[in-house]
Enzyme design. Structure first.
Site, PDB file in Angstrom:
ATOM      1  N   VAL A  25       0.886  -1.165   0.000  1.00  0.00           N
ATOM      2  CA  VAL A  25       0.000   0.000   0.000  1.00  0.00           C
ATOM      3  C   VAL A  25       0.924   1.214   0.000  1.00  0.00           C
ATOM      4  O   VAL A  25       1.685   1.411   0.951  1.00  0.00           O
ATOM      5  CB  VAL A  25      -0.910   0.029   1.239  1.00  0.00           C
ATOM      6  CG1 VAL A  25      -1.826   1.241   1.210  1.00  0.00           C
ATOM      7  CG2 VAL A  25      -1.704  -1.262   1.355  1.00  0.00           C
ATOM      8  N   HIS A  26       0.884   1.985  -1.074  1.00  0.00           N
ATOM      9  CA  HIS A  26       1.755   3.158  -1.216  1.00  0.00           C
ATOM     10  C   HIS A  26       0.879   4.396  -1.277  1.00  0.00           C
ATOM     11  O   HIS A  26       0.102   4.563  -2.219  1.00  0.00           O
ATOM     12  CB  HIS A  26       2.612   3.026  -2.484  1.00  0.00           C
ATOM     13  CG  HIS A  26       3.737   4.005  -2.529  1.00  0.00           C
ATOM     14  ND1 HIS A  26       3.551   5.332  -2.842  1.00  0.00           N
ATOM     15  CD2 HIS A  26       5.050   3.846  -2.293  1.00  0.00           C
ATOM     16  CE1 HIS A  26       4.720   5.945  -2.800  1.00  0.00           C
ATOM     17  NE2 HIS A  26       5.647   5.063  -2.465  1.00  0.00           N
ATOM     18  N   ILE A  27       1.022   5.265  -0.285  1.00  0.00           N
ATOM     19  CA  ILE A  27       0.158   6.438  -0.166  1.00  0.00           C
ATOM     20  C   ILE A  27       0.849   7.647  -0.780  1.00  0.00           C
ATOM     21  O   ILE A  27       1.837   8.148  -0.247  1.00  0.00           O
ATOM     22  CB  ILE A  27      -0.183   6.712   1.310  1.00  0.00           C
ATOM     23  CG1 ILE A  27      -0.755   5.443   1.966  1.00  0.00           C
ATOM     24  CG2 ILE A  27      -1.135   7.894   1.431  1.00  0.00           C
ATOM     25  CD1 ILE A  27      -0.703   5.453   3.471  1.00  0.00           C
ATOM     26  N   GLY A  28       0.328   8.089  -1.898  1.00  0.00           N
ATOM     27  CA  GLY A  28       0.825   9.298  -2.538  1.00  0.00           C
ATOM     28  C   GLY A  28       1.991   9.065  -3.466  1.00  0.00           C
ATOM     29  O   GLY A  28       2.573   7.978  -3.528  1.00  0.00           O
ATOM     30  N   MET A  79      -1.918   3.663  -4.049  1.00  0.00           N
ATOM     31  CA  MET A  79      -1.780   2.469  -4.870  1.00  0.00           C
ATOM     32  C   MET A  79      -1.753   1.217  -4.004  1.00  0.00           C
ATOM     33  O   MET A  79      -1.157   1.213  -2.930  1.00  0.00           O
ATOM     34  CB  MET A  79      -0.483   2.523  -5.701  1.00  0.00           C
ATOM     35  CG  MET A  79      -0.503   3.519  -6.847  1.00  0.00           C
ATOM     36  SD  MET A  79      -0.547   5.265  -6.390  1.00  0.00           S
ATOM     37  CE  MET A  79       0.954   5.488  -5.465  1.00  0.00           C
TER      38      MET A  79
END
Length: 153
Positions: A79-82, A127
């Site tokens: 989980v990739h934030i930004g 993502m």
């Protein structure tokens, strides 16, 4: 009567409230060209990011911008934030879990200050990619979604 040994059904849920978009629409080639694996993205409208699946937190970046989860069946999820948010050095991110923690799909894992991050010029598109263990294509379309909403069974 007793569900102590009932196996949890595999599911992938939305990581946040917002607009679900195909990974190919993410304005970063690392994700849009699926170099880290297939998946999907959500343009968030909320400040809470939840686990998209159940497993163990294999990595929780100190900056709070990314979390790696691995299921007991070996499915790896990031989980990739930004975009480029690692440059914020954790500002605007508050991890709610630690490496080694067990998480359930839909459980809050990171709180973000979305407006603050966006005001600094960063995109908060989140993502969810699968670098290993999950070989199914994601054709989820583009639509409104809610945190914890089941996207894949």
């Amino acid at each position: 009567m007793f569900n102590f040994f009932k196996k949890e059904e595999f599911k992938i849920v939305s990581p946040t409230d917002g607009t679900l978009i195909p990974l190919g629409e993410v304005p970063d080639q690392m994700f849009s060209q699926k170099l880290m694996g297939d998946g999907f993205a959500v343009v968030p409208k909320a400040n809470t990011i939840v686990a998209p699946l159940s497993g163990t937190a294999e990595s929780v970046f100190p900056t709070g911008h990314a979390v790696g989860i691995k299921t007991k069946d070996g499915i790896e999820c990031i989980v990739h934030i930004g975009l480029d948010t690692v440059d914020l050095n954790g500002e605007g991110f508050r991890p709610l879990i630690r490496q080694g923690d067990k998480v359930k799909a839909g459980q809050p894992i990171v709180e973000i200050e979305r407006q603050k991050i966006e005001d600094k010029g960063y995109k908060t598109v989140t993502m969810v990619v699968f670098p290993a263990g999950y070989d199914h294509a994601f054709n989820l379309g583009k639509k409104a979604t809610s945190a914890g909403e089941v996207l894949v069974k």
